[in-house]
Design an enzyme around this catalytic site. Structure first.
Site, PDB file in Angstrom:
ATOM      1  N   CYS A   1     -12.721  -4.429   4.865  1.00  0.00           N
ATOM      2  CA  CYS A   1     -12.137  -5.089   6.038  1.00  0.00           C
ATOM      3  C   CYS A   1     -11.386  -6.334   5.578  1.00  0.00           C
ATOM      4  CB  CYS A   1     -13.229  -5.466   7.033  1.00  0.00           C
ATOM      5  SG  CYS A   1     -12.614  -6.504   8.380  1.00  0.00           S
TER       6      CYS A   1
ATOM      7  N   CYS B   1     -13.525  -2.135  12.132  1.00  0.00           N
ATOM      8  CA  CYS B   1     -14.633  -2.712  11.386  1.00  0.00           C
ATOM      9  C   CYS B   1     -15.867  -2.800  12.277  1.00  0.00           C
ATOM     10  CB  CYS B   1     -14.250  -4.090  10.861  1.00  0.00           C
ATOM     11  SG  CYS B   1     -15.607  -4.874   9.995  1.00  0.00           S
TER      12      CYS B   1
ATOM     13  N   ASP C   1       0.853  -1.184   0.000  1.00  0.00           N
ATOM     14  CA  ASP C   1       0.000   0.000   0.000  1.00  0.00           C
ATOM     15  C   ASP C   1       0.890   1.235   0.000  1.00  0.00           C
ATOM     16  OD1 ASP C   1      -2.628   1.353   0.388  1.00  0.00           O
ATOM     17  OD2 ASP C   1      -1.621   2.054   2.206  1.00  0.00           O
TER      18      ASP C   1
ATOM     19  N   ASP D   1      -3.260   1.315   6.884  1.00  0.00           N
ATOM     20  CA  ASP D   1      -2.453   0.984   5.706  1.00  0.00           C
ATOM     21  C   ASP D   1      -2.141  -0.516   5.635  1.00  0.00           C
ATOM     22  OD1 ASP D   1      -2.485   3.682   5.185  1.00  0.00           O
ATOM     23  OD2 ASP D   1      -0.519   4.052   6.091  1.00  0.00           O
TER      24      ASP D   1
ATOM     25  N   GLU E   1      -1.487  -1.393  -6.115  1.00  0.00           N
ATOM     26  CA  GLU E   1      -2.578  -0.776  -6.844  1.00  0.00           C
ATOM     27  C   GLU E   1      -2.044   0.011  -8.032  1.00  0.00           C
ATOM     28  OE1 GLU E   1      -6.180   0.492  -4.032  1.00  0.00           O
ATOM     29  OE2 GLU E   1      -4.214   1.015  -3.252  1.00  0.00           O
TER      30      GLU E   1
ATOM     31  N   CYS F   1     -13.291  -9.636   7.473  1.00  0.00           N
ATOM     32  CA  CYS F   1     -14.615 -10.150   7.093  1.00  0.00           C
ATOM     33  C   CYS F   1     -15.008  -9.793   5.660  1.00  0.00           C
ATOM     34  CB  CYS F   1     -15.688  -9.669   8.067  1.00  0.00           C
ATOM     35  SG  CYS F   1     -16.020  -7.895   7.931  1.00  0.00           S
TER      36      CYS F   1
ATOM     37  N   CYS G   1     -17.124  -6.940  12.130  1.00  0.00           N
ATOM     38  CA  CYS G   1     -16.461  -8.032  12.866  1.00  0.00           C
ATOM     39  C   CYS G   1     -15.586  -7.514  14.006  1.00  0.00           C
ATOM     40  CB  CYS G   1     -15.642  -8.897  11.911  1.00  0.00           C
ATOM     41  SG  CYS G   1     -14.132  -8.104  11.339  1.00  0.00           S
TER      42      CYS G   1
HETATM   43 ZN   LIG Z   1     -14.617  -6.860   9.447  1.00  0.00          ZN
END
Ligand SMILES: [Zn+2]
Length: 360
Positions: free
Chosen positions: A318, A335, A178, A345, A262, A321, A338
């Site tokens: 996330c 999150c 990242d 990052d 990316e 999850c 979860c």
């Molecule tokens: Zn999550």
């Protein structure tokens, strides 16, 4: 494979004198043949080269013998290249070199005329000049050396040498990367490279020297002195950042076989942030260099760089999850689904790795 190494030179007064002579004679040869070719329309390098030999043996221009012979020859080659670029419309017509332009000349290696020692470099006509360098290349064959006097008043030599291609061992590991603005690189193993604190520190230094410059009387001695000091700080910044980026990208390429990142539009990424102009520029160039060097090193060392889709929401997803959540500007990803709490990052890098692995 050819590689380059830049080293700082510390010539003594006698050597500075000789360097000035070589710079001057190199410029003389360039301008002499530029003038000659403009008037005679003779653009042939081989003709110039023969004429140069004659010049060196004529009474009026016998002083040319004081200079490193390769420096003069290479000056002709430079002029030849400048004309080639001009005639193929890649560049403007060559112009006369002036004394206040950057000064430089290139010399070639032959019969041990150039030797790199622990704390010095032997150069033709100059003897051993004190120097400083970080990387030992004594076992490599030197091809040529360009000696420069920079605007900051610093003498520098760029050495081109031949080195054996090194291959890196395969590790069987993949990684997601990242790119960010606090830590420029965060990996899916939560390794972090290059901090924006470094950038802030360098910018602060530059601003301090700029401020001092603005208080000096324009073109006064002190102003000139300060201008050189500022140029030095700029140069230090460039060297420091490039060196740091080289080390970081090398470490990553050594550790992993496949690197996912990316397909970012860096300008676009930065435009969404409130940043001071200096910092924005430094981030822009540093992130660009990271991308370029990763690509280059992967190719060179037989590793793979794979770009993942630009619009994949790596920082909003996330990594545990898989649900998405708009994280905002927080450095921590929490999150709501979860209850995972993770560095933002690091979370993004994990997502990039997972996305890359599942889409390839
Ligand atoms: Zn999550």
């Amino acid at each position: 494979m050819k590689k380059g190494l830049r080293i700082r030179l510390y010539p003594n007064n006698k050597q500075i004198n000789t360097l000035n002579i070589i710079f001057g004679h190199t410029r003389f040869v360039y301008n002499y043949f530029l003038d000659y070719s403009k008037n005679s329309k003779d653009y042939k390098y081989t003709n110039w080269s023969k004429m140069l030999t004659t010049l060196k043996n004529s009474d009026d221009t016998i002083f040319l013998k004081e200079a490193d012979k390769f420096a003069l020859q290479n000056s002709l080659k430079n002029l030849n290249r400048a004309y080639e670029n001009f005639f193929s419309k890649r560049a403007n017509e060559p112009v006369f070199k002036k004394k206040h332009n950057a000064q430089s000349y290139r010399t070639n290696y032959t019969n041990n005329n150039i030797v790199l020692y622990e704390k010095g470099i032997k150069l033709p006509k100059l003897g051993i000049i004190k120097c400083k360098y970080g990387k030992d290349i004594k076992d490599n064959k030197i091809i040529n050396v360009t000696v420069k006097l920079l605007k900051s008043g610093i003498y520098e030599a760029s050495i081109i040498y031949e080195c054996e291609e090194k291959t890196l061992l395969k590790t069987g590991n993949s990684v997601g990367i990242d790119l960010g603005i606090r830590k420029l690189i965060t990996t899916s193993d939560n390794d972090k490279y290059i901090s924006d604190l470094d950038i802030d520190r360098l910018n602060k230094k530059i601003r301090k020297e700029q401020k001092r410059l603005s208080k000096r009387t324009l073109h006064s001695n002190n102003w000139n002195k300060q201008r050189r000091k500022l140029a030095k700080v700029y140069q230090y910044k460039d060297h420091y950042m490039l060196d740091t980026i080289h080390k970081a990208t090398k470490a990553i390429v050594e550790k992993y076989d496949t690197i996912y990142m990316e397909d970012l539009d860096i300008k676009d990424l930065l435009s969404k942030q409130k940043l001071k102009i200096h910092k924005r520029e430094m981030l822009l160039s540093s992130l660009g260099q990271i991308t370029t060097l990763l690509k280059y090193k992967c190719e060179r060392y037989g590793k793979e760089l794979k770009k993942i889709e630009r619009y994949y929401p790596s920082s909003q997803t996330c990594s545990h999850c898989g649900k998405t959540y708009r994280v905002g500007k927080s450095e921590t990803y929490r999150c709501p689904h979860c209850k995972l709490i993770i560095d933002r990052d690091y979370n993004a890098a994990l997502n990039i790795l997972n996305y890359g692995l599942s889409h390839n």
